[in-house]
Design an enzyme around this catalytic site. Structure first.
Site, PDB file in Angstrom:
ATOM      1  N   ASP A 250       0.986  -1.251   0.075  1.00  0.00           N
ATOM      2  CA  ASP A 250       0.037  -0.134  -0.024  1.00  0.00           C
ATOM      3  C   ASP A 250       0.843   1.384  -0.035  1.00  0.00           C
ATOM      4  O   ASP A 250       0.524   2.301  -0.470  1.00  0.00           O
ATOM      5  CB  ASP A 250      -0.898  -0.096   1.233  1.00  0.00           C
ATOM      6  CG  ASP A 250      -2.002  -0.900   1.021  1.00  0.00           C
ATOM      7  OD1 ASP A 250      -1.920  -2.169   1.202  1.00  0.00           O
ATOM      8  OD2 ASP A 250      -2.995  -0.582   0.510  1.00  0.00           O
ATOM      9  N   ASN A 260       1.508  -3.068   4.473  1.00  0.00           N
ATOM     10  CA  ASN A 260       0.569  -3.946   3.644  1.00  0.00           C
ATOM     11  C   ASN A 260      -0.306  -4.416   4.384  1.00  0.00           C
ATOM     12  O   ASN A 260      -0.302  -4.070   5.685  1.00  0.00           O
ATOM     13  CB  ASN A 260       1.182  -4.932   2.644  1.00  0.00           C
ATOM     14  CG  ASN A 260       0.385  -5.824   1.913  1.00  0.00           C
ATOM     15  OD1 ASN A 260      -0.351  -4.955   0.934  1.00  0.00           O
ATOM     16  ND2 ASN A 260       0.404  -6.970   1.898  1.00  0.00           N
ATOM     17  N   LYS A 261      -1.384  -5.164   3.905  1.00  0.00           N
ATOM     18  CA  LYS A 261      -2.389  -5.604   4.858  1.00  0.00           C
ATOM     19  C   LYS A 261      -2.113  -6.166   6.131  1.00  0.00           C
ATOM     20  O   LYS A 261      -0.902  -6.940   6.073  1.00  0.00           O
ATOM     21  CB  LYS A 261      -3.469  -6.792   4.107  1.00  0.00           C
ATOM     22  CG  LYS A 261      -4.378  -7.498   4.767  1.00  0.00           C
ATOM     23  CD  LYS A 261      -5.231  -6.311   5.603  1.00  0.00           C
ATOM     24  CE  LYS A 261      -5.857  -5.390   4.325  1.00  0.00           C
ATOM     25  NZ  LYS A 261      -6.711  -4.287   5.271  1.00  0.00           N
TER      26      LYS A 261
HETATM   27  O1  MRU Z   1      -7.654  -3.114   3.035  1.00  0.00           O
HETATM   28  P1  MRU Z   1      -7.444  -3.456   1.606  1.00  0.00           P
HETATM   29  O2  MRU Z   1      -8.254  -4.628   1.245  1.00  0.00           O
HETATM   30  O3  MRU Z   1      -7.765  -2.355   0.628  1.00  0.00           O
HETATM   31  O4  MRU Z   1      -5.902  -4.063   1.654  1.00  0.00           O
HETATM   32  C1  MRU Z   1      -5.311  -4.317   0.433  1.00  0.00           C
HETATM   33  C2  MRU Z   1      -3.935  -4.828   0.546  1.00  0.00           C
HETATM   34  O5  MRU Z   1      -3.415  -4.752   1.663  1.00  0.00           O
HETATM   35  C3  MRU Z   1      -3.224  -5.078  -0.692  1.00  0.00           C
HETATM   36  O6  MRU Z   1      -2.396  -6.153  -0.515  1.00  0.00           O
HETATM   37  C4  MRU Z   1      -2.469  -3.656  -1.284  1.00  0.00           C
HETATM   38  O7  MRU Z   1      -3.373  -2.883  -1.339  1.00  0.00           O
HETATM   39  C5  MRU Z   1      -2.042  -4.093  -2.669  1.00  0.00           C
HETATM   40  S1  MRU Z   1      -3.236  -4.349  -3.883  1.00  0.00           S
HETATM   41  C6  MRU Z   1      -2.495  -4.675  -5.312  1.00  0.00           C
END
Ligand code: MRU
Length: 354
Positions: A250, A260-261
């Site tokens: 992110d 990231n998540k």
């Molecule tokens: O909360 P989210 O579902 O938007 O989180 C998404 C992620 O963490 C993805 O791994 C990240 O955005 C990369 S998407 C190509």
């Protein structure tokens, strides 16, 4: 919806995020309803755009960026103004509101500031010309994202052997981008080329993007997919079935620290323990070189109910219990084997010049 690729052939939405210019609407699949229901949403108001991002009806860093670009264009079209200053004041107000919907993925502010740059660069032209330039820029952002995802996949595939076991976390798939995904792009390309990968998806508590979205889109594309709870990743790695971990991002700071998540840093720590390469995949637009380290990345905190109630028939925690619910974590750069972008594969020490 076709079974070979769930996001490519929707009747009304040719992709994860589509523009219906005639109706002045953005068309998305409501990702909160997947995999049980494929519901298309047609959105045109700033509040709807804000909610779609906040509620994760559209989600994943690149898809949020593309969505924000289309939203900025449609919001600009709805502004009633005869002179540039009035137009720009209203455009800025709506853009800033949209930008506050989620803090972590830099692609949101990145796309909005690209759109802002187009407005300013055309300030001396009639407003209709500004709108045309905004439309063109938004479509370009989507096209660039699709191209970037494919290039990320080619680069990632060069690091992978046929027959490998690959673990991924959250959804960095086609649903999170314009096409192919980032972490999943090599999986799609490898699948087309007969690599015979064995894909493992963490379910990704609390919102289950791995179970609901990644397992869904990759199995619909015909891949060999196995789902696991987040707390099973260590056992899976210990079993010897994982050759590489691929995740999305992110926001990447200048020193390589990566948001990231939530749970990504746990997977990275486990991968280091078991000697498994840990690859972060993302477009250059996700690199935020203005931040020195991950400590500066804003981390979104979300509602307690996502942890205590959301997927249960009745609450699964004592009423009023304090809940720690960050949506993202930061993986320390020391745990990352390589960062794979459309411009190439970056290894430590990190320096993100293309
Ligand atoms: O909360 P989210 O579902 O938007 O989180 C998404 C992620 O963490 C993805 O791994 C990240 O955005 C990369 S998407 C190509």
């Amino acid at each position: 919806m076709g079974s070979s690729n769930p996001t490519y052939d929707l009747p009304a939405a040719p992709g994860t995020v589509a523009l219906d210019d005639e109706a002045k609407q953005i068309v998305i699949i409501d990702q909160t309803k997947l995999p049980g229901e494929i519901r298309l949403l047609r959105l045109s108001l700033v509040e709807e755009f804000y909610q779609a991002i906040y509620l994760l009806q559209v989600r994943g860093a690149p898809a949020i960026g593309v969505f924000a670009a289309f939203a900025a264009y449609l919001l600009a079209c709805s502004i009633k103004a005869d002179d540039f200053d009035t137009f720009y004041e209203e455009f800025t107000r709506q853009k800033d509101y949209l930008n506050s919907s989620r803090p972590t993925a830099v692609n949101l502010s990145w796309a909005l500031s690209r759109m802002d740059g187009i407005v300013l660069a055309n300030r001396n032209r009639p407003i209709d010309d500004i709108l045309a330039a905004l439309r063109e820029e938004a479509l370009l952002i989507r096209k660039e994202d699709e191209d970037a995802c494919r290039a990320i996949g080619e680069n990632a595939l060069s690091l992978l052997k046929p027959g490998s076991g690959l673990l991924t976390h959250c959804n960095a798939g086609a649903l999170a981008t314009s096409r192919y995904g980032t972490a999943t792009s090599a999986m799609y390309l490898g699948h087309e080329r007969g690599y015979g990968f064995h894909i493992y998806c963490d379910e990704t508590r609390p919102l289950l993007q791995g179970a609901r979205l990644t397992a869904y889109e990759l199995s619909a594309a015909g891949m060999d997919v196995t789902l696991l709870c987040d707390n099973m990743a260590g056992a899976l790695m210990a079993s010897g079935r994982i050759d590489a971990v691929l995740v999305g991002c992110d926001r990447v700071a200048a020193n390589g620290d990566t948001a990231n998540k939530i749970g990504t840093s746990v997977v990275a720590t486990l991968a280091r323990h078991y000697g498994i390469p840990f690859y972060v995949c993302g477009p250059m637009s996700t690199i935020d070189a203005s931040l020195k380290s991950g400590a500066e990345i804003p981390i979104e905190m979300r509602k307690p109910e996502e942890v205590t109630n959301m997927w249960y028939e009745r609450p699964m925690a004592p009423e009023g219990i304090k809940v720690f619910n960050p949506a993202f974590d930061v993986t320390d750069h020391s745990l990352i084997t390589a960062i794979i972008t459309e411009k190439g594969i970056f290894y430590p020490p990190w320096s993100f010049q293309p």
